[in-house]
Design a protein around this motif. Structure first.
Motif, PDB file in Angstrom:
ATOM      1  N   VAL A 112       0.867  -1.175   0.000  1.00 50.82           N
ATOM      2  CA  VAL A 112       0.000   0.000   0.000  1.00 50.82           C
ATOM      3  C   VAL A 112       0.900   1.219   0.000  1.00 50.82           C
ATOM      4  CG1 VAL A 112      -1.768   1.266   1.272  1.00 50.82           C
ATOM      5  CG2 VAL A 112      -1.744  -1.233   1.338  1.00 50.82           C
ATOM      6  N   THR A 113       0.537   2.197  -0.806  1.00 53.21           N
ATOM      7  CA  THR A 113       1.293   3.443  -0.823  1.00 53.21           C
ATOM      8  C   THR A 113       0.341   4.603  -1.084  1.00 53.21           C
ATOM      9  OG1 THR A 113       3.280   4.517  -1.690  1.00 53.21           O
ATOM     10  CG2 THR A 113       1.913   3.322  -3.277  1.00 53.21           C
ATOM     11  N   GLN A 114       0.784   5.784  -0.771  1.00 52.39           N
ATOM     12  CA  GLN A 114      -0.071   6.955  -0.936  1.00 52.39           C
ATOM     13  C   GLN A 114       0.076   7.566  -2.326  1.00 52.39           C
ATOM     14  OE1 GLN A 114      -0.359   9.903   2.190  1.00 52.39           O
ATOM     15  NE2 GLN A 114       0.537   8.454   3.647  1.00 52.39           N
ATOM     16  N   MET A 115      -1.064   8.038  -2.826  1.00 53.53           N
ATOM     17  CA  MET A 115      -1.091   8.775  -4.094  1.00 53.53           C
ATOM     18  C   MET A 115      -1.184  10.267  -3.841  1.00 53.53           C
ATOM     19  SD  MET A 115      -3.865   6.530  -6.202  1.00 53.53           S
ATOM     20  CE  MET A 115      -4.159   7.917  -7.255  1.00 53.53           C
ATOM     21  N   GLY A 116      -1.665  10.631  -2.683  1.00 60.05           N
ATOM     22  CA  GLY A 116      -1.842  12.033  -2.336  1.00 60.05           C
ATOM     23  C   GLY A 116      -2.394  12.118  -0.923  1.00 60.05           C
ATOM     24  N   ASN A 117      -2.342  13.312  -0.363  1.00 60.30           N
ATOM     25  CA  ASN A 117      -2.846  13.495   0.987  1.00 60.30           C
ATOM     26  C   ASN A 117      -3.217  14.964   1.150  1.00 60.30           C
ATOM     27  OD1 ASN A 117      -3.045  13.879   3.847  1.00 60.30           O
ATOM     28  ND2 ASN A 117      -1.861  12.006   4.122  1.00 60.30           N
ATOM     29  N   PRO A 118      -4.453  15.247   1.551  1.00 57.68           N
ATOM     30  CA  PRO A 118      -4.852  16.646   1.703  1.00 57.68           C
ATOM     31  C   PRO A 118      -4.071  17.360   2.808  1.00 57.68           C
ATOM     32  CG  PRO A 118      -6.579  15.183   2.499  1.00 57.68           C
ATOM     33  CD  PRO A 118      -5.535  14.328   1.857  1.00 57.68           C
ATOM     34  N   ASN A 119      -3.406  16.612   3.677  1.00 64.50           N
ATOM     35  CA  ASN A 119      -2.630  17.199   4.770  1.00 64.50           C
ATOM     36  C   ASN A 119      -1.134  17.227   4.463  1.00 64.50           C
ATOM     37  OD1 ASN A 119      -4.905  17.554   6.487  1.00 64.50           O
ATOM     38  ND2 ASN A 119      -4.876  15.347   6.826  1.00 64.50           N
ATOM     39  N   LYS A 120      -0.775  17.159   3.185  1.00 66.66           N
ATOM     40  CA  LYS A 120       0.630  17.075   2.782  1.00 66.66           C
ATOM     41  C   LYS A 120       1.482  18.172   3.423  1.00 66.66           C
ATOM     42  CE  LYS A 120       3.697  17.208  -1.156  1.00 66.66           C
ATOM     43  NZ  LYS A 120       3.898  17.263  -2.563  1.00 66.66           N
ATOM     44  N   LYS A 121       1.074  19.404   3.316  1.00 62.64           N
ATOM     45  CA  LYS A 121       1.875  20.522   3.836  1.00 62.64           C
ATOM     46  C   LYS A 121       2.018  20.438   5.354  1.00 62.64           C
ATOM     47  CE  LYS A 121       1.564  23.728   0.097  1.00 62.64           C
ATOM     48  NZ  LYS A 121       2.684  23.237  -0.633  1.00 62.64           N
ATOM     49  N   LEU A 122       0.955  20.065   6.029  1.00 62.44           N
ATOM     50  CA  LEU A 122       1.007  19.919   7.476  1.00 62.44           C
ATOM     51  C   LEU A 122       1.971  18.799   7.866  1.00 62.44           C
ATOM     52  CD1 LEU A 122      -0.017  20.599  10.330  1.00 62.44           C
ATOM     53  CD2 LEU A 122      -1.855  18.939   9.936  1.00 62.44           C
ATOM     54  N   LEU A 123       1.884  17.656   7.190  1.00 60.50           N
ATOM     55  CA  LEU A 123       2.781  16.535   7.475  1.00 60.50           C
ATOM     56  C   LEU A 123       4.239  16.918   7.264  1.00 60.50           C
ATOM     57  CD1 LEU A 123       0.786  13.612   5.817  1.00 60.50           C
ATOM     58  CD2 LEU A 123       1.176  13.973   8.255  1.00 60.50           C
ATOM     59  N   GLU A 124       4.503  17.653   6.218  1.00 59.28           N
ATOM     60  CA  GLU A 124       5.881  18.062   5.926  1.00 59.28           C
ATOM     61  C   GLU A 124       6.413  19.044   6.967  1.00 59.28           C
ATOM     62  OE1 GLU A 124       5.875  19.339   1.846  1.00 59.28           O
ATOM     63  OE2 GLU A 124       5.643  17.285   1.115  1.00 59.28           O
ATOM     64  N   LYS A 125       5.529  19.867   7.534  1.00 62.74           N
ATOM     65  CA  LYS A 125       5.961  20.819   8.558  1.00 62.74           C
ATOM     66  C   LYS A 125       6.189  20.125   9.901  1.00 62.74           C
ATOM     67  CE  LYS A 125       3.782  24.945   6.699  1.00 62.74           C
ATOM     68  NZ  LYS A 125       2.714  25.933   6.883  1.00 62.74           N
ATOM     69  N   LEU A 126       5.360  19.161  10.223  1.00 62.82           N
ATOM     70  CA  LEU A 126       5.414  18.514  11.532  1.00 62.82           C
ATOM     71  C   LEU A 126       6.400  17.360  11.598  1.00 62.82           C
ATOM     72  CD1 LEU A 126       1.633  18.351  12.458  1.00 62.82           C
ATOM     73  CD2 LEU A 126       3.346  19.956  13.281  1.00 62.82           C
ATOM     74  N   GLY A 127       6.507  16.610  10.519  1.00 65.55           N
ATOM     75  CA  GLY A 127       7.274  15.376  10.560  1.00 65.55           C
ATOM     76  C   GLY A 127       8.747  15.542  10.263  1.00 65.55           C
ATOM     77  N   LYS A 128       9.532  14.679  10.881  1.00 66.22           N
ATOM     78  CA  LYS A 128      10.967  14.597  10.615  1.00 66.22           C
ATOM     79  C   LYS A 128      11.332  13.121  10.500  1.00 66.22           C
ATOM     80  CE  LYS A 128      12.645  18.910  12.074  1.00 66.22           C
ATOM     81  NZ  LYS A 128      12.450  19.702  10.917  1.00 66.22           N
ATOM     82  N   THR A 129      12.312  12.826   9.663  1.00 63.93           N
ATOM     83  CA  THR A 129      12.795  11.457   9.527  1.00 63.93           C
ATOM     84  C   THR A 129      13.734  11.130  10.682  1.00 63.93           C
ATOM     85  OG1 THR A 129      14.721  12.085   8.231  1.00 63.93           O
ATOM     86  CG2 THR A 129      12.672  11.651   7.003  1.00 63.93           C
ATOM     87  N   ARG A 130      14.152   9.878  10.761  1.00 61.80           N
ATOM     88  CA  ARG A 130      15.100   9.462  11.798  1.00 61.80           C
ATOM     89  C   ARG A 130      16.380  10.285  11.750  1.00 61.80           C
ATOM     90  NH1 ARG A 130      15.106   4.629  14.446  1.00 61.80           N
ATOM     91  NH2 ARG A 130      13.200   3.456  14.186  1.00 61.80           N
TER      92      ARG A 130
END
Length: 175
Positions: A112-130
């Motif tokens: 399963v993988t994502q094609m899009g996400n309406p919260n893309k900008k929010l996820l990019e601002k909040l999330g960090k990789t390891r």
């Protein structure tokens, strides 16, 4: 037996719930992840069930393939959910090729993988990789995934898209 390998499994909650007293004699699962806490939780959730949780770099399955051959344990199902949107194209292509080499003949890959996400900008601002980098998701169209699976050798490729066009549910069999 159904022999499942879950790549980037986390605690593999969906598998621990799926494998129960009615089918545990016919199913075995190997769950691979890099996160020790997730693996420990998975061990706890799967107590008494045919699960093995191992720390592994899921982008380098060569070691797993050697162990698989040595122990005569080859998966007939490989599951990968929620990993590919974090990887660059070259890594996804490499992973699909490695998975193909690890599966027994007629084995099934499900991911399963994502094609899009309406919260893309929010996820990019909040999330960090390891590694502390911004959490940037790679969205891909089903046609691209189908092409990569086909080039890796998979047949009977089937891709479903959810009604909101956020997720692709992909499967293919090793020829």
């Amino acid at each position: 037996k159904t022999r499942i390998v879950d790549i980037a499994s986390g605690p593999a909650r969906y598998l621990t719930e799926l494998i129960n007293d009615f089918n545990k004699d016919f199913t075995e699962a190997l769950c691979l992840d890099i996160d020790r806490r997730s693996l420990a939780l998975g061990r706890k959730l799967s107590e008494g069930k045919p699960f093995l949780f191992k720390k592994a770099n899921v982008l380098k399955l060569g070691r797993f393939k050697k162990l698989s051959q040595k122990n005569a344990w080859c998966p007939n199902v490989i599951v990968c959910s929620g990993l590919y949107e974090y990887l660059e194209d070259v890594d996804v292509i490499h992973s699909l090729n490695e998975i193909y080499g690890c599966l027994e003949n007629n084995g099934l890959l499900i991911f399963v993988t994502q094609m899009g996400n309406p919260n893309k900008k929010l996820l990019e601002k909040l999330g960090k990789t390891r590694s502390g980098k911004p959490w940037i998701l790679n969205y891909r169209k089903p046609e691209i995934l189908k092409d990569w699976m086909d080039k890796a050798g998979f047949q009977q490729i089937h891709i479903d898209v959810d009604p909101w066009r956020m997720y692709s549910f992909c499967s293919g069999r090793k020829a």
